[in-house]
Design a protein around this motif. Structure first.
Motif, short mmCIF file in Angstrom:
data_model
loop_
_atom_site.label_atom_id
_atom_site.label_comp_id
_atom_site.label_asym_id
_atom_site.label_seq_id
_atom_site.Cartn_x
_atom_site.Cartn_y
_atom_site.Cartn_z
N ALA A 103 112.05 29.09 -3.94
CA ALA A 103 112.23 30.45 -3.42
C ALA A 103 113.70 30.80 -3.28
CB ALA A 103 111.53 30.58 -2.06
N SER A 106 115.17 31.49 -6.65
CA SER A 106 114.72 32.78 -7.16
C SER A 106 115.49 33.91 -6.49
CB SER A 106 113.23 32.96 -6.91
OG SER A 106 112.50 32.13 -7.76
N LEU A 107 115.69 33.80 -5.17
CA LEU A 107 116.46 34.83 -4.46
C LEU A 107 117.84 34.99 -5.10
CD1 LEU A 107 115.79 34.01 -0.69
CD2 LEU A 107 115.23 36.13 -1.84
N ARG A 109 118.84 34.11 -8.12
CA ARG A 109 118.82 34.62 -9.50
C ARG A 109 118.47 36.11 -9.52
NH1 ARG A 109 116.32 29.56 -11.01
NH2 ARG A 109 118.04 28.17 -11.52
N ILE A 110 117.62 36.53 -8.59
CA ILE A 110 117.31 37.96 -8.51
C ILE A 110 118.58 38.73 -8.15
CG2 ILE A 110 116.07 39.71 -7.15
CD1 ILE A 110 113.68 37.79 -7.09
N MET A 111 119.39 38.13 -7.27
CA MET A 111 120.62 38.80 -6.85
C MET A 111 121.63 39.00 -7.98
SD MET A 111 121.80 37.55 -3.12
CE MET A 111 120.65 36.46 -2.34
N THR A 112 121.44 38.31 -9.11
CA THR A 112 122.38 38.50 -10.22
C THR A 112 122.25 39.88 -10.85
OG1 THR A 112 120.83 37.56 -11.80
CG2 THR A 112 122.41 36.05 -10.84
N THR A 113 121.14 40.58 -10.55
CA THR A 113 120.96 41.93 -11.11
C THR A 113 121.96 42.88 -10.46
OG1 THR A 113 118.63 41.49 -11.34
CG2 THR A 113 119.29 43.79 -11.44
N GLU A 115 122.21 46.10 -10.44
CA GLU A 115 121.71 47.39 -9.92
C GLU A 115 121.02 47.26 -8.57
OE1 GLU A 115 120.62 46.26 -12.98
OE2 GLU A 115 122.06 47.36 -14.21
N LEU A 116 120.77 46.03 -8.15
CA LEU A 116 120.00 45.82 -6.92
C LEU A 116 120.69 46.46 -5.71
CD1 LEU A 116 117.45 44.18 -7.15
CD2 LEU A 116 118.66 42.24 -6.22
N GLU A 117 119.92 47.26 -4.96
CA GLU A 117 120.47 47.87 -3.74
C GLU A 117 119.90 47.12 -2.55
OE1 GLU A 117 122.52 50.62 -3.18
OE2 GLU A 117 122.97 50.74 -5.33
N GLN A 118 120.60 46.11 -2.10
CA GLN A 118 120.09 45.30 -1.00
C GLN A 118 120.15 46.05 0.32
OE1 GLN A 118 121.39 40.90 -1.36
NE2 GLN A 118 123.05 42.10 -2.20
N ASN A 196 124.21 31.89 -14.11
CA ASN A 196 123.92 32.78 -12.99
C ASN A 196 124.97 32.67 -11.89
OD1 ASN A 196 121.55 34.10 -13.92
ND2 ASN A 196 120.51 32.13 -13.75
N LYS A 199 127.55 35.11 -12.90
CA LYS A 199 127.16 36.51 -12.65
C LYS A 199 127.38 36.87 -11.18
CE LYS A 199 123.53 36.91 -16.11
NZ LYS A 199 122.08 36.86 -16.21
#
Lengths: 382, 176
Positions: A103, A106-107, A109-113, A115-118, A196, A199
């Motif tokens: 988990a 994954s968190l 690797r997802i954060m490498t996007t 455009e993500l608006e956390q 990653n 990134k």
């Protein structure tokens, strides 16, 4: 032989190994996991090339706590060799067994996007002053995520973030806290995922540069290490970075922080990143001893001999990790301390996890607190 | 003779078939086809999906089912991994609380789901992309309806911002 490994052997001076086995003798993992030995891995690297080294599952068991480097009479930098080995092993499809089902990875690797608006700033209370542009930046790290992911064992690592901002405010600093800050990438780097890691790093570097910050303060030792050693090494950054304990120690020397009396006996856990990686031993102790009434009892193994909290980079957590944690908690308890002072969010999570085990005896149960929280609580009002 | 009953998306259950490739490349030109991962428990939701197939109830082929023994097995890592690998939506389907084969599994799934929801919300993933539902093995028509509605919701939202992130390559070590 793989050229990267060959270079790493040269750089880490692994060829100087005289097979004394002090590394294995001192390694907290080897103490419980008899199938793991740093000495054998060094030998595999220098003798047989990388063929079976890269496929060896043991390369993922290392905590990279640097305790072996401390003891090595030939001054071999074992963890640097481990890092290169992992980066190379990842390329041929090898990997660690990730804890929590991966988990955390994954968190990250997802954060490498990009455009993500956390939405990660909910922890900032109304009485804390933060800003978007300024000279000093407080790097929060993954603590907002950890507190949710580990809510079942009731960790509250964000207290340290609140305490850090409170102390900075007290010193007249309104720190920048980035809404779109990413994970520093420490765990991805140490689990061999360079792509990653890059990134995340590039995103952070860009965000920090945009904020105009000249100095970055950390409360997480892993983020601190990554910004101090890995970002300059791989991306040539020149940020001025410091750990919050350094800020506190300096402020105490300058007489800027006034503490009230706190009658407690405490013991302090040196996190591997802050201690052996960055050689910061005195500042946290200075901060603790500056609080009147606070008595610091050192554990049998402290400073450069401190034992790690048992897991690194969210991988290879096992019964061995639990054994390491229980041994360390027992050691803390034996000092007669009421409070176990930590200064890394991961130490808090790992020790809390060991203590939440129903089978854990009372001799391993001790109240934990983050160093910054302790100092923030001891601050005189006004 | 019954081929006419089958919808075009049937080929997508075989990832390596040639048809899949043509299907996907066609989607690129005609519009967005959501990729949805559904975690279905072995005792209720999976038989419901099975029942929907047996009863020939149509539901979109965008839903890719992963069967788990119990909804309580679905940890945040399952959902996050699905998003990380490019899912546009994730559906977790379990038994109703009273029907749970393992007594407490469905409740556990609901508890864990709250944690997952908080994590995905913090990450900035729209909350509509993650859905928990309770579908008993007798509710084949409910499964088909939920699948349809969820697919339409995701279709309206558009593709997820997260793009599948490949693992390490040696690019930047070369630059060193």
């Amino acid at each position: 032989m793989n050229s990267k490994i060959a270079k790493a052997i040269r750089d880490s001076k692994a060829y100087l190994c005289m097979e004394c086995g002090k590394c294995t003798g001192t390694c907290p993992v080897s103490r419980y996991n008899h199938g793991y030995s740093p000495r054998i891995l060094v030998n595999k690297a220098i003798r047989s090339g990388n063929h079976d080294l890269l496929k060896d599952k043991n390369i993922w068991a290392c905590l990279t706590c640097k305790l072996c480097d401390e003891r090595c009479p030939a001054a071999i930098e074992y963890i640097d060799l481990t890092l290169t080995t992992r980066l190379e092993a990842k390329k041929i499809g090898e990997g660690a067994l990730c804890s929590h089902g991966g988990a955390a990875q994954s968190l990250m690797r997802i954060m490498t996007t990009p455009e993500l608006e956390q939405k990660r700033l909910d922890w900032i209370d109304n009485d804390l002053k933060t800003t978007q542009q300024g000279d000093v930046l407080y790097f929060v790290g993954c603590m907002p995520y950890f507190d949710i992911l580990f809510s079942d064992i009731k960790v509250n690592t964000l207290q340290a973030a609140r305490a850090s901002v409170k102390i900075l405010n007290k010193l007249g600093i309104t720190p920048v806290v980035l809404p779109q800050e990413r994970c520093c990438g420490h765990d991805l780097l140490w689990s061999g995922d360079m792509e990653n890691f890059e990134k995340l790093a590039r995103h952070n570097i860009e965000e920090i540069t945009k904020s105009g910050a000249k100095r970055i303060v950390f409360s997480c030792p892993e983020g601190y290490r990554t910004f101090k050693i890995d970002y300059p090494r791989y991306f040539g950054t020149h940020f001025r970075v410091e750990h919050i304990t350094e800020t506190i120690a300096r402020a105490i020397s300058n007489g800027e922080l006034k503490m009230k009396n706190l009658e407690k006996v405490v013991t302090f856990q040196d996190p591997c990143r802050l201690g052996r990686h960055l050689r910061i031993y005195d500042e946290p102790r200075k901060a603790i001893t500056s609080v009147p009434g606070l008595q610091l009892n050192e554990m049998a193994r402290s400073r450069q001999r401190a034992i790690c909290c048992g897991v690194s980079a969210w991988m290879s957590c096992s019964t061995y990790s639990k054994s390491i944690q229980r041994a360390r908690l027992t050691e803390a308890k034996e000092t007669g301390a009421d409070l176990f002072v930590l200064s890394c969010p991961k130490c808090e999570i790992h020790f809390q996890c060991a203590m939440s085990d129903e089978k854990a005896g009372n001799d391993t149960r001790i109240e934990t607190i983050q160093l910054v929280t302790l100092i923030a609580d001891a601050l005189e009002d006004g | 003779m019954r081929q006419g009953d089958k919808k075009s998306g049937d080929s997508t259950i075989m990832p390596n078939s040639k048809n899949t490739v043509t299907q996907q490349s066609r989607d690129k030109t005609t519009g967005f086809e959501p990729k949805i991962v559904a975690f279905c428990c072995n005792w209720c939701s999976y038989p419901a999906a099975d029942g929907a197939g047996v009863a020939r109830l149509q539901y979109p082929t965008n839903i890719k089912i992963v069967r788990v023994m119990c909804g309580g097995r679905v940890t945040p890592s399952f959902v996050l991994k699905a998003f990380e690998l490019g899912a546009d939506g994730v559906l977790v389907a379990t038994c109703h609380f009273e029907d749970c084969h393992y007594m407490f599994g469905a409740r556990k799934a609901a508890d864990v789901h709250k944690i997952t929801e908080r994590l995905t919300a913090m990450l900035g993933i729209e909350k509509e992309r993650l859905k928990l539902d309770w579908i008993s093995s007798a509710e084949a028509s409910k499964f088909a309806r939920v699948a349809k509605e969820f697919t339409e919701t995701i279709r309206k939202l558009g593709p997820s911002a997260i793009k599948k992130s490949p693992y390490a390559t040696d690019e930047i070590i070369e630059n060193e």
